[in-house]
Design an enzyme around this catalytic site. Structure first.
Site, short mmCIF file in Angstrom:
data_model
loop_
_atom_site.label_atom_id
_atom_site.label_comp_id
_atom_site.label_asym_id
_atom_site.label_seq_id
_atom_site.Cartn_x
_atom_site.Cartn_y
_atom_site.Cartn_z
N GLY A 1 4.40 3.22 13.82
CA GLY A 1 5.18 1.97 13.82
C GLY A 1 4.82 1.21 15.31
O GLY A 1 4.52 0.21 15.53
N CYS B 1 13.73 10.57 5.99
CA CYS B 1 14.02 10.11 7.51
C CYS B 1 15.19 10.33 8.08
O CYS B 1 15.61 10.46 9.14
CB CYS B 1 13.66 8.74 7.72
SG CYS B 1 14.20 7.58 6.48
N GLU C 1 10.88 0.92 9.55
CA GLU C 1 11.67 1.92 9.30
C GLU C 1 10.99 3.36 9.58
O GLU C 1 10.06 3.65 9.03
CB GLU C 1 12.05 1.56 8.00
CG GLU C 1 13.50 2.39 7.64
CD GLU C 1 13.57 3.92 7.45
OE1 GLU C 1 13.56 4.79 8.15
OE2 GLU C 1 13.47 4.03 6.07
N LYS D 1 0.61 -1.17 0.02
CA LYS D 1 0.02 -0.12 0.00
C LYS D 1 1.05 1.35 -0.04
O LYS D 1 1.56 1.71 1.05
CB LYS D 1 -1.03 0.05 1.12
CG LYS D 1 -1.76 1.26 1.27
CD LYS D 1 -2.60 1.39 2.58
CE LYS D 1 -1.99 2.53 3.38
NZ LYS D 1 -1.90 3.83 2.78
N GLU E 1 11.31 15.29 15.20
CA GLU E 1 11.33 14.96 13.78
C GLU E 1 10.45 15.94 13.01
O GLU E 1 9.28 16.28 13.27
CB GLU E 1 11.13 13.74 13.25
CG GLU E 1 11.20 13.69 11.77
CD GLU E 1 11.06 12.12 11.17
OE1 GLU E 1 11.91 11.60 10.45
OE2 GLU E 1 9.69 11.50 11.76
P1 NAI Z 1 2.07 7.80 8.89
O1 NAI Z 1 3.06 6.85 9.44
O2 NAI Z 1 0.76 8.14 9.14
O3 NAI Z 1 2.04 6.98 7.16
C1 NAI Z 1 2.94 6.03 6.61
C2 NAI Z 1 2.05 5.14 6.09
O4 NAI Z 1 1.38 4.28 6.87
C3 NAI Z 1 1.05 5.55 4.93
O5 NAI Z 1 1.07 4.56 3.92
C4 NAI Z 1 -0.30 5.48 5.74
O6 NAI Z 1 -1.36 5.48 4.77
C5 NAI Z 1 0.08 4.23 6.73
N1 NAI Z 1 -0.71 4.17 7.89
C6 NAI Z 1 -1.18 5.38 8.61
N2 NAI Z 1 -1.73 4.85 9.84
C7 NAI Z 1 -1.63 3.57 9.79
C8 NAI Z 1 -1.99 2.49 10.76
N3 NAI Z 1 -2.80 2.58 11.95
N4 NAI Z 1 -1.84 1.18 10.23
C9 NAI Z 1 -1.07 0.97 9.15
N5 NAI Z 1 -0.66 1.76 8.44
C10 NAI Z 1 -0.91 3.18 8.69
O7 NAI Z 1 2.93 8.89 8.38
P2 NAI Z 1 2.30 10.47 7.95
O8 NAI Z 1 1.29 10.75 9.00
O9 NAI Z 1 2.16 10.60 6.57
O10 NAI Z 1 3.54 11.43 8.37
C11 NAI Z 1 3.62 11.93 9.72
C12 NAI Z 1 5.11 12.27 10.29
O11 NAI Z 1 5.94 10.72 10.29
C13 NAI Z 1 5.78 12.90 9.22
O12 NAI Z 1 5.69 14.36 9.46
C14 NAI Z 1 7.10 12.41 9.70
O13 NAI Z 1 7.83 13.28 10.60
C15 NAI Z 1 7.04 11.13 9.78
N6 NAI Z 1 7.26 10.17 8.61
C16 NAI Z 1 8.48 9.48 8.43
C17 NAI Z 1 8.90 8.57 7.21
C18 NAI Z 1 10.10 7.90 7.20
O14 NAI Z 1 10.54 7.86 6.21
N7 NAI Z 1 10.58 7.36 8.27
C19 NAI Z 1 7.88 8.76 6.11
C20 NAI Z 1 6.57 9.54 6.42
C21 NAI Z 1 6.47 10.05 7.68
#
Ligand code: NAI
Ligand code: MG
Length: 491
Positions: free
Chosen positions: A255, A306, A272, A198, A403
């Site tokens: 996570g 990240c 990650e 996804k 972050e």
């Molecule tokens: P997020 O963690 O909500 O989204 C990442 C993925 O997880 C998306 O595909 C989302 O649809 C999915 N997701 C969301 N809630 C979920 C759940 N309960 N169970 C399973 N999958 C789920 O990240 P978001 O809200 O887009 O960004 C928030 C913050 O996270 C950013 O401001 C940044 O600080 C951090 N982030 C870190 C990343 C990295 O590469 N380590 C990448 C994206 C965001």
């Protein structure tokens, strides 16, 4: 796509030494549908939910296409397709035959590289120079690299009789949509697993293009399924009882939720998560080179990385000169239309993320740090953020600890190695770090003491399919890339 991005061209950057004529990448060659279904069992199908949502361009705020929102039944259909393909075809197929499909996917990605790069920049906001020169070629390279391992697993792990896990549910973020899809899918397939992936809700299009490529490659139906949706869809994937492996890249909060959800089950997991990397510059360094590295470390991909070098530590003796040069360099950065080949910093991926970054900039000011922003003029439409520097920050500042995931750099100075190591390690994250020095011995000393999964020396943000990537502490666990990247997909 007929609509061209009409935002203020890169040339509008009033403060740059030279004004560049607009050099927008052509968009006429790309093919996008108005509406995308879910890619399940080798075909695009209508969602059981009957629901669709729009994905729009963060640089124009215009809708690009509609994608399906998968519900629990859709997730179940995708997992069933993956299980079926695993049992009936993929598991039984000789490894060298599996490798051929993975090679074919890599080659098709290369053939369609221009289209993928343009769509990545339109849908996600990153500069075309990055999507063209970094994201897309690296994504194809990941497939090439892991295709090579598919029939050599016995040699990779001698005496271990490596076996696939089964069905992998993979959830990826919006900062490197195609590249993250490649990081997840390629090693899973090479190890003999089948996949349900996804992409993130704000940047799903290149993953759907990858689905088309996978269709063209003739990969047996169900081996890779790509479904779209929000967090709820991701949660349904995590909860599905017939999933053997979960691979997640995204926020630390999600996570942690995932970890709780699967506790007690025997699902395997790699996470990650976030980062807050220290970029450490010693006085013996060639300053101009370090300035380039700092700029690349934090402003690359709008700081949506990240492993971004979001905390800068400068040794006192060169601090004044380095900061002066850094400000000068920031003033030359071109912020604007992601499709312009001269653009250095594109659009912030979503309004939500821009709001988050803006709130952190306010927090930094309120915490008493000195702010510097480059003099560029931002386009009127779209989500853009000026490259931002915070000087005189301290360890207790939230902009130093948390972050931000945007083009915001917090600067501290230091005197001794011991001091900088302690400060660099004193955060909940441990994904990456950078060290700038002329002395090799100092590099080795630092790399052994920094609690970070990746340490770059005299460079930053360098990636290669053959080198593993991953973190310590709240940055998650498990490695992606290299031989290490195969292990999480094998028993
Ligand atoms: P997020 O963690 O909500 O989204 C990442 C993925 O997880 C998306 O595909 C989302 O649809 C999915 N997701 C969301 N809630 C979920 C759940 N309960 N169970 C399973 N999958 C789920 O990240 P978001 O809200 O887009 O960004 C928030 C913050 O996270 C950013 O401001 C940044 O600080 C951090 N982030 C870190 C990343 C990295 O590469 N380590 C990448 C994206 C965001
Ligand atoms: Mg979220």
């Amino acid at each position: 796509m007929s609509k061209e991005n009409t935002n203020t061209p890169a040339a509008s950057n009033s403060s740059s030494t030279w004004a560049y004529a607009p050099a927008p990448e052509d968009t006429k060659h790309i093919r996008l549908q108005k509406q995308y279904g879910l890619f399940i069992n080798g075909a695009f199908v209508k969602p059981n939910s009957k629901k669709y949502f729009a994905t729009s361009s963060p640089s124009t705020e215009e809708k690009i296409a509609e994608v399906a929102e998968a519900n629990e039944k859709d997730v179940d259909a995708a997992v069933k397709a993956a299980r079926n393909a695993y049992n009936k075809t993929w598991k039984k197929m000789p490894a060298k035959e599996r490798a051929k499909y993975i090679f074919r996917i890599a080659r098709l990605m290369q053939e369609r590289a221009r289209e993928l790069a343009v769509i990545e920049s339109i849908d996600g906001g990153k500069p075309i120079r990055e999507s063209r020169d970094i994201d897309v070629p690296l994504a194809a390279n990941h497939f090439f690299y892991y295709a090579g391992w598919a029939d050599k697993l016995q040699y990779a792990f001698p005496g271990k009789n490596p076996q696939p896990l089964g069905v992998a549910a993979q959830i990826i973020p919006w900062n490197f949509p195609l590249l993250m899809a490649a990081w997840k899918i390629a090693p899973a397939l090479a190890a003999g697993n089948t996949v349900v992936l996804k992409p993130a809700e704000t940047s799903p299009l290149t993953a759907l293009k990858l689905a088309e490529i996978i269709q063209d490659s003739g990969l047996p139906p169900g081996v890779v399924n790509i479904i779209t949706g929000f967090g709820k869809t991701g949660a349904a994937m995590v909860q599905h009882p017939d999933v053997n492996k979960i691979a997640f890249t995204g926020s630390t909060d999600v996570g942690k939720i995932i970890q709780k959800t699967i506790a007690g089950s025997n699902k395997k997991i790699t996470l990650e998560l976030g980062g807050k990397a220290a970029n450490i510059v010693f006085e013996d360094v060639p300053i101009d080179q370090a300035v380039e590295g700092i700029v690349n470390g934090i402003f690359f991909n709008q700081g949506h990385v990240c492993c971004a070098g979001s905390r800068l530590f400068v040794q006192e003796g060169i601090a004044d000169e380095l900061i002066r040069k850094l400000k000068d360099r920031m003033n030359t950065l071109i912020v604007g239309n992601p499709l312009d080949k001269n653009t250095d910093i594109g659009a912030i991926n979503s309004k939500e993320q821009l709001d988050k970054i803006s709130s952190y900039i306010k927090i930094g000011v309120n915490e008493g740090a000195e702010i510097f922003q480059s003099a560029c003029v931002l386009p009127k439409k779209g989500y853009f953020c000026k490259p931002t520097l915070f000087l005189h920050t301290s360890q207790s500042h939230r902009i130093v600890q948390e972050e931000i995931f945007g083009p915001v750099l917090a600067v501290q100075t230091f005197r001794t190695i011991e001091e900088v190591i302690e400060k660099a390690n004193n955060i909940p994250y441990g994904l990456s770090a950078g060290v700038w020095t002329d002395k090799g011995s100092k590099i080795f000393n630092m790399t052994s003491k920094l609690r970070a999964g990746v340490v770059w020396a005299n460079t930053y943000n360098k990636f290669d399919p053959s080198s593993p990537f991953g973190g310590y502490k709240e940055s998650g666990f498990g490695r992606e890339g290299g031989l290490h990247g195969l292990m999480p997909y094998l028993q």
